[in-house]
Design a protein around this motif. Structure first.
Motif, PDB file in Angstrom:
ATOM      1  N   ALA A 177       0.776  -1.214  -0.169  1.00 25.98           N
ATOM      2  CA  ALA A 177      -0.229  -0.120   0.102  1.00 25.98           C
ATOM      3  C   ALA A 177       0.501   1.738  -0.029  1.00 25.98           C
ATOM      4  CB  ALA A 177      -1.056  -0.055   1.334  1.00 25.98           C
ATOM      5  N   ALA A 178       1.951   1.002   0.691  1.00 27.85           N
ATOM      6  CA  ALA A 178       2.000   2.066   0.646  1.00 27.85           C
ATOM      7  C   ALA A 178       3.674   2.598  -0.509  1.00 27.85           C
ATOM      8  CB  ALA A 178       4.062   2.127   1.924  1.00 27.85           C
ATOM      9  N   ARG A 179       4.105   1.418  -1.358  1.00 25.27           N
ATOM     10  CA  ARG A 179       4.670   1.678  -2.149  1.00 25.27           C
ATOM     11  C   ARG A 179       3.171   1.959  -3.785  1.00 25.27           C
ATOM     12  NH1 ARG A 179       6.260  -4.583  -2.556  1.00 25.27           N
ATOM     13  NH2 ARG A 179       4.564  -4.271  -3.812  1.00 25.27           N
ATOM     14  N   MET A 180       2.336   1.561  -3.113  1.00 25.45           N
ATOM     15  CA  MET A 180       0.923   2.464  -4.702  1.00 25.45           C
ATOM     16  C   MET A 180       1.478   3.304  -4.330  1.00 25.45           C
ATOM     17  SD  MET A 180       1.616  -0.528  -6.505  1.00 25.45           S
ATOM     18  CE  MET A 180       2.870  -0.957  -5.494  1.00 25.45           C
ATOM     19  N   ALA A 181       0.789   4.262  -2.757  1.00 21.45           N
ATOM     20  CA  ALA A 181       0.676   5.031  -2.344  1.00 21.45           C
ATOM     21  C   ALA A 181       1.491   6.738  -3.092  1.00 21.45           C
ATOM     22  CB  ALA A 181       0.411   5.873  -1.274  1.00 21.45           C
ATOM     23  N   VAL A 182       3.066   5.996  -3.149  1.00 20.33           N
ATOM     24  CA  VAL A 182       4.024   7.153  -2.931  1.00 20.33           C
ATOM     25  C   VAL A 182       4.442   6.999  -5.083  1.00 20.33           C
ATOM     26  CG1 VAL A 182       6.224   6.151  -2.434  1.00 20.33           C
ATOM     27  CG2 VAL A 182       6.113   7.724  -2.002  1.00 20.33           C
ATOM     28  N   ALA A 183       4.116   6.132  -5.121  1.00 20.75           N
ATOM     29  CA  ALA A 183       4.228   5.812  -6.659  1.00 20.75           C
ATOM     30  C   ALA A 183       3.423   7.136  -7.357  1.00 20.75           C
ATOM     31  CB  ALA A 183       3.974   4.303  -7.658  1.00 20.75           C
ATOM     32  N   GLU A 184       1.818   6.518  -6.910  1.00 18.12           N
ATOM     33  CA  GLU A 184       0.371   7.172  -7.542  1.00 18.12           C
ATOM     34  C   GLU A 184       0.971   8.682  -7.401  1.00 18.12           C
ATOM     35  OE1 GLU A 184      -3.833   7.847  -7.058  1.00 18.12           O
ATOM     36  OE2 GLU A 184      -3.073   5.978  -5.936  1.00 18.12           O
ATOM     37  N   ALA A 185       0.834   9.096  -5.954  1.00 20.63           N
ATOM     38  CA  ALA A 185       1.777  10.945  -6.330  1.00 20.63           C
ATOM     39  C   ALA A 185       2.986  11.215  -6.094  1.00 20.63           C
ATOM     40  CB  ALA A 185       2.005  11.127  -4.770  1.00 20.63           C
ATOM     41  N   ARG A 186       3.422  10.901  -7.095  1.00 19.23           N
ATOM     42  CA  ARG A 186       4.751  11.111  -7.526  1.00 19.23           C
ATOM     43  C   ARG A 186       4.371  11.060  -9.244  1.00 19.23           C
ATOM     44  NH1 ARG A 186       9.364   7.989 -10.534  1.00 19.23           N
ATOM     45  NH2 ARG A 186      10.875  10.214 -11.089  1.00 19.23           N
ATOM     46  N   ALA A 187       3.457  10.421  -9.550  1.00 24.02           N
ATOM     47  CA  ALA A 187       2.875  10.800 -10.947  1.00 24.02           C
ATOM     48  C   ALA A 187       1.507  11.825 -11.214  1.00 24.02           C
ATOM     49  CB  ALA A 187       1.968   9.424 -11.631  1.00 24.02           C
ATOM     50  N   ARG A 188       0.772  11.895 -10.376  1.00 23.75           N
ATOM     51  CA  ARG A 188      -0.580  12.790 -10.062  1.00 23.75           C
ATOM     52  C   ARG A 188       0.313  14.250 -10.064  1.00 23.75           C
ATOM     53  NH1 ARG A 188      -5.077  10.567 -10.646  1.00 23.75           N
ATOM     54  NH2 ARG A 188      -5.116   9.150  -9.776  1.00 23.75           N
ATOM     55  N   ALA A 189       1.170  14.620  -9.192  1.00 18.38           N
ATOM     56  CA  ALA A 189       1.890  15.845  -8.933  1.00 18.38           C
ATOM     57  C   ALA A 189       2.595  16.461 -10.273  1.00 18.38           C
ATOM     58  CB  ALA A 189       2.759  15.456  -7.798  1.00 18.38           C
ATOM     59  N   LEU A 190       3.374  15.384 -10.910  1.00 20.32           N
ATOM     60  CA  LEU A 190       3.935  15.699 -11.970  1.00 20.32           C
ATOM     61  C   LEU A 190       2.691  15.977 -13.172  1.00 20.32           C
ATOM     62  CD1 LEU A 190       6.955  12.844 -12.739  1.00 20.32           C
ATOM     63  CD2 LEU A 190       7.609  14.786 -12.388  1.00 20.32           C
ATOM     64  N   ALA A 191       1.692  15.255 -13.273  1.00 18.81           N
ATOM     65  CA  ALA A 191       0.152  15.642 -14.188  1.00 18.81           C
ATOM     66  C   ALA A 191      -0.092  17.262 -13.697  1.00 18.81           C
ATOM     67  CB  ALA A 191      -0.512  14.771 -14.019  1.00 18.81           C
ATOM     68  N   GLU A 192      -0.378  17.194 -12.436  1.00 16.50           N
ATOM     69  CA  GLU A 192      -0.097  18.343 -12.223  1.00 16.50           C
ATOM     70  C   GLU A 192       0.424  19.306 -12.246  1.00 16.50           C
ATOM     71  OE1 GLU A 192      -1.556  17.887  -8.187  1.00 16.50           O
ATOM     72  OE2 GLU A 192      -3.299  16.595  -9.024  1.00 16.50           O
ATOM     73  N   PHE A 193       1.807  19.351 -11.869  1.00 19.65           N
ATOM     74  CA  PHE A 193       2.326  20.851 -12.635  1.00 19.65           C
ATOM     75  C   PHE A 193       2.049  21.125 -13.686  1.00 19.65           C
ATOM     76  CE2 PHE A 193       5.115  19.062  -8.453  1.00 19.65           C
ATOM     77  CZ  PHE A 193       4.820  20.214  -7.788  1.00 19.65           C
ATOM     78  N   GLY A 194       1.938  20.034 -14.312  1.00 15.11           N
ATOM     79  CA  GLY A 194       2.191  20.876 -16.483  1.00 15.11           C
ATOM     80  C   GLY A 194       3.145  19.878 -16.747  1.00 15.11           C
ATOM     81  N   TRP A 195       4.420  19.631 -16.263  1.00  9.18           N
ATOM     82  CA  TRP A 195       5.485  19.671 -17.300  1.00  9.18           C
ATOM     83  C   TRP A 195       5.631  18.765 -18.361  1.00  9.18           C
ATOM     84  CZ3 TRP A 195       9.241  15.719 -17.582  1.00  9.18           C
ATOM     85  CH2 TRP A 195      10.724  15.507 -17.999  1.00  9.18           C
ATOM     86  N   THR A 196       5.521  18.814 -19.419  1.00  7.61           N
ATOM     87  CA  THR A 196       5.976  17.425 -20.227  1.00  7.61           C
ATOM     88  C   THR A 196       6.564  17.691 -21.350  1.00  7.61           C
ATOM     89  OG1 THR A 196       5.155  19.230 -21.662  1.00  7.61           O
ATOM     90  CG2 THR A 196       3.243  18.335 -21.267  1.00  7.61           C
ATOM     91  N   TYR A 197       7.357  16.498 -21.707  1.00  7.53           N
ATOM     92  CA  TYR A 197       8.271  16.235 -22.656  1.00  7.53           C
ATOM     93  C   TYR A 197       7.566  15.455 -24.111  1.00  7.53           C
ATOM     94  CZ  TYR A 197      12.559  13.897 -24.522  1.00  7.53           C
ATOM     95  OH  TYR A 197      13.845  13.913 -25.090  1.00  7.53           O
ATOM     96  N   PRO A 198       8.275  16.587 -25.536  1.00 10.77           N
ATOM     97  CA  PRO A 198       9.287  17.364 -25.104  1.00 10.77           C
ATOM     98  C   PRO A 198       8.157  18.487 -24.708  1.00 10.77           C
ATOM     99  CG  PRO A 198       8.324  16.492 -27.439  1.00 10.77           C
ATOM    100  CD  PRO A 198       7.976  15.845 -26.779  1.00 10.77           C
ATOM    101  N   ALA A 199       9.657  19.233 -24.534  1.00  7.64           N
ATOM    102  CA  ALA A 199       9.309  20.674 -22.981  1.00  7.64           C
ATOM    103  C   ALA A 199       8.187  21.405 -24.968  1.00  7.64           C
ATOM    104  CB  ALA A 199      10.225  21.221 -23.004  1.00  7.64           C
ATOM    105  N   ASP A 200       7.597  22.055 -24.251  1.00 10.95           N
ATOM    106  CA  ASP A 200       7.661  22.795 -25.390  1.00 10.95           C
ATOM    107  C   ASP A 200       8.410  24.431 -25.612  1.00 10.95           C
ATOM    108  OD1 ASP A 200       4.672  21.996 -25.230  1.00 10.95           O
ATOM    109  OD2 ASP A 200       3.961  23.149 -24.346  1.00 10.95           O
ATOM    110  N   ARG A 201       8.406  24.907 -26.896  1.00 11.13           N
ATOM    111  CA  ARG A 201       9.439  25.928 -26.873  1.00 11.13           C
ATOM    112  C   ARG A 201       8.470  26.743 -26.659  1.00 11.13           C
ATOM    113  NH1 ARG A 201      14.058  24.022 -24.734  1.00 11.13           N
ATOM    114  NH2 ARG A 201      14.617  21.672 -25.648  1.00 11.13           N
TER     115      ARG A 201
END
Length: 252
Positions: free
Chosen positions: A228-252
Motif C-alpha cells: 500500500a505504501a509503495r503504491m501510494a508514493v508511486a501514484e502521488a509522484r505521477a499525479r504531482a508531475l501531471a498537475e505541475f504541467g511539465w511535459t516531454y518534449p518541453a514546449d518551446r
C-alpha cells in the motif's frame, strides 16, 4: 561514428547465473545501420558471486556498489550511460530477436514518444512460455493512460515496465528509478506516462523468467502494508508531475 543504446541490468548473487542467457539474447539483436549497444551490469552489493558470470566483452561494463535494491543499482549505473536511449534488461530475463531495433525505430521516428514498451511472455522453469490477455492495441500510449488503467485494475499496469526503452535525458530528468524496495519500475513507468506519450509494440519483446528466487515471488513483495505504501508514493509522484504541467518534449 556509431550511435549507441545503453542496456542497464541490475543483478544480485542469486540471479547472476542467468546473465549468460541475457547476454546471448543481447548478442542476437540486429540493430539498424550505424548503431551499437553498451551493457551496464550493476551488482546490488559487493559479493564475489556475480563476476564469474559477467561476459568478457568490451561492450560490457560491470560495477558493484552498496546494496539498495534494483532501482538504486540501475540509477547509479546511469553515471556510465553513453547512449541516447536506455533499455532495461533484468538479469533473469531475455530479449527477443528484433526487440532493440523496434524500440529504436519508434523513438527515432517520433520525438513526441518518450518511451517504448512491448508484449511479454513468461518464461517458465521447463523452458515453455505463456502469454496473458489484456495487452493494449499496438501504437501510442497517450499521457495519463497508464495511471488510469493501473488504478482501475488493482495496481496492474497495461504495459510491462520490464520492457522499457526510454530517452536518457527524460529518464535522468525524472531521477531514474524510484527509491522503493519493489515496484520501482512501475513507479518510473507511471512518472514517464504522466509527462510523455509512450508506445506499445504488440510483438513479443521480452521473455520474463519465472523462478523460485525472483523478487516478485517472495512473500515480502505482497506484504499488504508495504504494498500500500509503495503504491501510494508511486501514484502521488505521477499525479504531482501531471498537475505541475511539465511535459516531454518541453514546449518551446
Amino acid at each position: 561514428m556509431s550511435r549507441r543504446v545503453t542496456v542497464v541490468t541490475a543483478v544480485h548473487g542469486p540471479s547472476a547465473r542467468f546473465l549468460p542467457d541475457a547476454y546471448a539474447s543481447l548478442c542476437a539483436q540486429r540493430l539498424p545501420g550505424g548503431w551499437d549497444w553498451q551493457w551496464l551490469i550493476q551488482e546490488d552489493g559487493g559479493t564475489d558471486d556475480v563476476r564469474p558470470y559477467v561476459p568478457e566483452d568490451e561492450r560490457v561494463v560491470f560495477r558493484q556498489g552498496r546494496p539498495g535494491g534494483p532501482g538504486v543499482a540501475r540509477t547509479i549505473a546511469l553515471a556510465r550511460a553513453e547512449g541516447a536511449y536506455v533499455k532495461v534488461l533484468d538479469a533473469d530475463d531475455q530479449l527477443t530477436p528484433g526487440a532493440l531495433a523496434r524500440d529504436l525505430t519508434v523513438l527515432e521516428a517520433d520525438r513526441t514518444v518518450g518511451w517504448t514498451t512491448s508484449r511479454v511472455l513468461d518464461l517458465l522453469p521447463d523452458g515453455s512460455t505463456a502469454g496473458f490477455p489484456g495487452d493494449p492495441d499496438a501504437g501510442p500510449v497517450e499521457r495519463g493512460v497508464v495511471l488510469g488503467h493501473w488504478k482501475r485494475n488493482d495496481f496492474r499496469a497495461p504495459v510491462h515496465p520490464a520492457t522499457l526503452c526510454v530517452r536518457r535525458d527524460l529518464l535522468t530528468a525524472l531521477g531514474g528509478w524510484m527509491a522503493l524496495p519493489a515496484s520501482e519500475d512501475t513507479g518510473l513507468l507511471l512518472a514517464l506516462n504522466a509527462v510523455s506519450r509512450g508506445w506499445f509494440s504488440a510483438e513479443v519483446g521480452l521473455l520474463y523468467r519465472k523462478w523460485e528466487g525472483q523478487a516478485t515471488g517472495q512473500a515480502s513483495h505482497l506484504d499488504p502494508a508495504e504494498r500500500a505504501a509503495r503504491m501510494a508514493v508511486a501514484e502521488a509522484r505521477a499525479r504531482a508531475l501531471a498537475e505541475f504541467g511539465w511535459t516531454y518534449p518541453a514546449d518551446r
